[in-house]
Design a protein around this motif. Structure first.
Motif, PDB file in Angstrom:
ATOM      1  N   GLN A  33       1.024  -1.154  -0.237  1.00 12.31           N
ATOM      2  CA  GLN A  33       0.228  -0.114  -0.147  1.00 12.31           C
ATOM      3  C   GLN A  33       0.518   1.427  -0.237  1.00 12.31           C
ATOM      4  O   GLN A  33       0.345   2.763   0.353  1.00 12.31           O
ATOM      5  N   ILE A  34       1.840   0.833   0.293  1.00 14.39           N
ATOM      6  CA  ILE A  34       3.207   2.467   0.440  1.00 14.39           C
ATOM      7  C   ILE A  34       4.476   2.163  -0.865  1.00 14.39           C
ATOM      8  O   ILE A  34       5.582   2.766  -0.706  1.00 14.39           O
ATOM      9  N   ALA A  35       4.010   1.528  -2.113  1.00 20.04           N
ATOM     10  CA  ALA A  35       4.800   0.846  -3.076  1.00 20.04           C
ATOM     11  C   ALA A  35       5.161   2.670  -3.974  1.00 20.04           C
ATOM     12  O   ALA A  35       6.786   3.026  -4.311  1.00 20.04           O
ATOM     13  N   THR A  36       4.000   3.752  -3.498  1.00 21.90           N
ATOM     14  CA  THR A  36       4.672   4.732  -4.293  1.00 21.90           C
ATOM     15  C   THR A  36       5.815   6.038  -3.026  1.00 21.90           C
ATOM     16  O   THR A  36       5.545   6.131  -1.714  1.00 21.90           O
ATOM     17  N   PRO A  37       7.030   5.942  -3.395  1.00 23.13           N
ATOM     18  CA  PRO A  37       8.159   7.043  -2.517  1.00 23.13           C
ATOM     19  C   PRO A  37       6.598   8.171  -1.881  1.00 23.13           C
ATOM     20  O   PRO A  37       6.389   8.533  -3.045  1.00 23.13           O
ATOM     21  N   GLY A  38       7.233   8.699  -0.635  1.00 16.65           N
ATOM     22  CA  GLY A  38       6.078   9.869  -0.042  1.00 16.65           C
ATOM     23  C   GLY A  38       4.866   9.406   0.048  1.00 16.65           C
ATOM     24  O   GLY A  38       4.183  10.474   0.763  1.00 16.65           O
ATOM     25  N   THR A  39       4.298   8.536   0.045  1.00 18.34           N
ATOM     26  CA  THR A  39       3.597   7.336   0.420  1.00 18.34           C
ATOM     27  C   THR A  39       3.644   6.956   2.146  1.00 18.34           C
ATOM     28  O   THR A  39       4.793   5.951   2.468  1.00 18.34           O
ATOM     29  N   LYS A  40       1.672   6.738   2.828  1.00 17.37           N
ATOM     30  CA  LYS A  40       2.166   6.329   4.130  1.00 17.37           C
ATOM     31  C   LYS A  40       0.764   5.380   4.267  1.00 17.37           C
ATOM     32  O   LYS A  40       0.283   5.832   3.180  1.00 17.37           O
ATOM     33  N   VAL A  41       1.110   4.783   5.221  1.00 17.96           N
ATOM     34  CA  VAL A  41       0.113   3.866   5.826  1.00 17.96           C
ATOM     35  C   VAL A  41      -0.377   3.511   7.107  1.00 17.96           C
ATOM     36  O   VAL A  41       0.953   3.401   8.177  1.00 17.96           O
ATOM     37  N   THR A  42      -1.168   3.469   8.054  1.00 20.34           N
ATOM     38  CA  THR A  42      -1.761   2.748   9.479  1.00 20.34           C
ATOM     39  C   THR A  42      -1.105   1.624   9.062  1.00 20.34           C
ATOM     40  O   THR A  42      -1.953   0.913   8.922  1.00 20.34           O
ATOM     41  N   THR A  43      -0.619   0.641   9.923  1.00 22.21           N
ATOM     42  CA  THR A  43      -0.534  -1.033  10.351  1.00 22.21           C
ATOM     43  C   THR A  43      -1.385  -1.109  10.774  1.00 22.21           C
ATOM     44  O   THR A  43      -2.277  -0.152  11.757  1.00 22.21           O
ATOM     45  N   PRO A  44      -1.516  -2.735  11.053  1.00 22.79           N
ATOM     46  CA  PRO A  44      -2.706  -3.320  12.153  1.00 22.79           C
ATOM     47  C   PRO A  44      -1.790  -3.170  13.205  1.00 22.79           C
ATOM     48  O   PRO A  44      -0.142  -2.471  13.933  1.00 22.79           O
ATOM     49  N   PRO A  45      -2.083  -3.665  14.126  1.00 20.89           N
ATOM     50  CA  PRO A  45      -2.216  -3.263  16.151  1.00 20.89           C
ATOM     51  C   PRO A  45      -0.299  -4.209  15.695  1.00 20.89           C
ATOM     52  O   PRO A  45      -0.602  -5.205  14.983  1.00 20.89           O
TER      53      PRO A  45
END
Length: 320
Positions: free
Chosen positions: A217-229
């Protein structure tokens, strides 16, 4: 000598280079929570790769080409001291709501929510951890599949990094086979009994599998996501149950600042082949080449001196 070295390095962008190994530390203060992810402008291939990091920003990155205690290194006997994990106070907070997982362009990184490393009467606070593929440190000449770096900072702005090798987990054991016929001769039985025990199997590390489940889900540089716990205890317990190989080195990314206290664990983390493939497809190759033994001349300086000596010899031969 400085002029010669710079002349030999290929000129590249003068854009400020950001150090992923220092993200969240005094060398690279982290942006406000929720702000844009800062993408690094250095790389690992071609004119923005390690051979040219010093030229990307001078004098800030000069240590990349002139430092004599650069990292990573080959972890062979004699270059490190050993500290048992039981003698190290290491804590990392769980993250029940997940953690920010971002793509810096040079690595993927988890922004942590508390943790400490206490060693030699110093306390370091955990800032982040990120990943390299393949491993940057070599284990007695052998590269591993990946390496995780946990970056800590003290109140005096000193940096300590815990490094942990990551291997691809072994396949699930096959179903037990039927017992061999009683006709197997006694000699074969004695040979089987004398065989050395197999090395401990590498099993998937739950923390890594959880993190890498969303890496695509963050394959593109500059992107971010919230992980599971994220439950950190599995990794912390494994690190403390093994030993640390300690040496004084540097950041493995620009500006290659020295004075970094490295703690390379003898533990082995694991990822499934599927997770390894997902990570590889996102971060690709992002490992600095092994540096010289700590205290010896920088490899780029040696190369520059050799090139200069060859040029002088050629000029002398042409004038003869």
């Amino acid at each position: 000598m400085t002029f010669t070295l710079r002349a030999l390095l290929v000129a590249a962008s003068a854009t400020r280079v950001l150090a992923s190994c220092a993200h969240g530390t005094f060398l690279r203060p982290r942006a406000e929570e929720g702000g844009a992810v800062q993408v690094g402008t250095f790389g690992y291939i071609g004119t923005i790769g390690p051979l040219n990091w010093a030229a990307l920003e001078t004098p800030a990155n000069n240590a990349c080409a002139t430092g004599t205690r650069q990292s990573p290194i080959d972890m062979v006997e004699g270059v490190f001291t050993v500290l048992q994990g039981s003698d190290v106070q290491l804590t990392v907070n769980d993250m029940p709501a997940g953690a920010e997982f971002e793509n810096l362009g040079t690595t993927v990184e988890i922004i942590t929510q508390g943790g400490t490393l206490n060693v030699a009467d110093k306390q370091f606070e955990l800032q982040q951890f990120h990943f390299h593929l393949p491993s940057e440190h070599l284990d007695n000449g052998t590269s591993q599949a990946m390496e995780m770096h946990m970056v800590f900072q003290s109140a005096a702005q000193e940096i300590a990094v815990v490094g942990a090798y990551i291997n691809i987990a072994d396949a699930a054991p096959a179903a037990a086979t039927k017992k061999r016929s009683s006709r197997i001769n006694n000699n074969n039985r004695r040979q089987e009994a004398a065989a050395p025990p197999a090395a401990a199997a590498i099993t998937p590390t739950t923390l890594l599998e959880t993190i890498f489940s969303v890496v695509d889900q963050i394959a593109t540089p500059g992107t971010k996501v919230t992980t599971p716990p994220l439950v950190m205890s599995e990794v912390v317990d494994l690190l403390k149950a093994n030993a640390f190989q300690i040496y004084a080195g540097s950041l493995t990314t620009p500006p290659c600042s020295e004075g970094v206290s490295w703690h390379v664990s003898t533990a082995r983390l694991g990822v499934t082949p599927a997770s390894f493939t997902k990570v590889r497809d996102v971060i690709g190759f992002n490992a600095r080449y092994p540096q010289n033994t700590p205290g010896q001349p920088n490899l780029l300086m040696i190369s520059a001196l050799g090139s200069a000596a060859a040029a002088v010899a050629d000029a002398a031969a042409a004038a003869a």
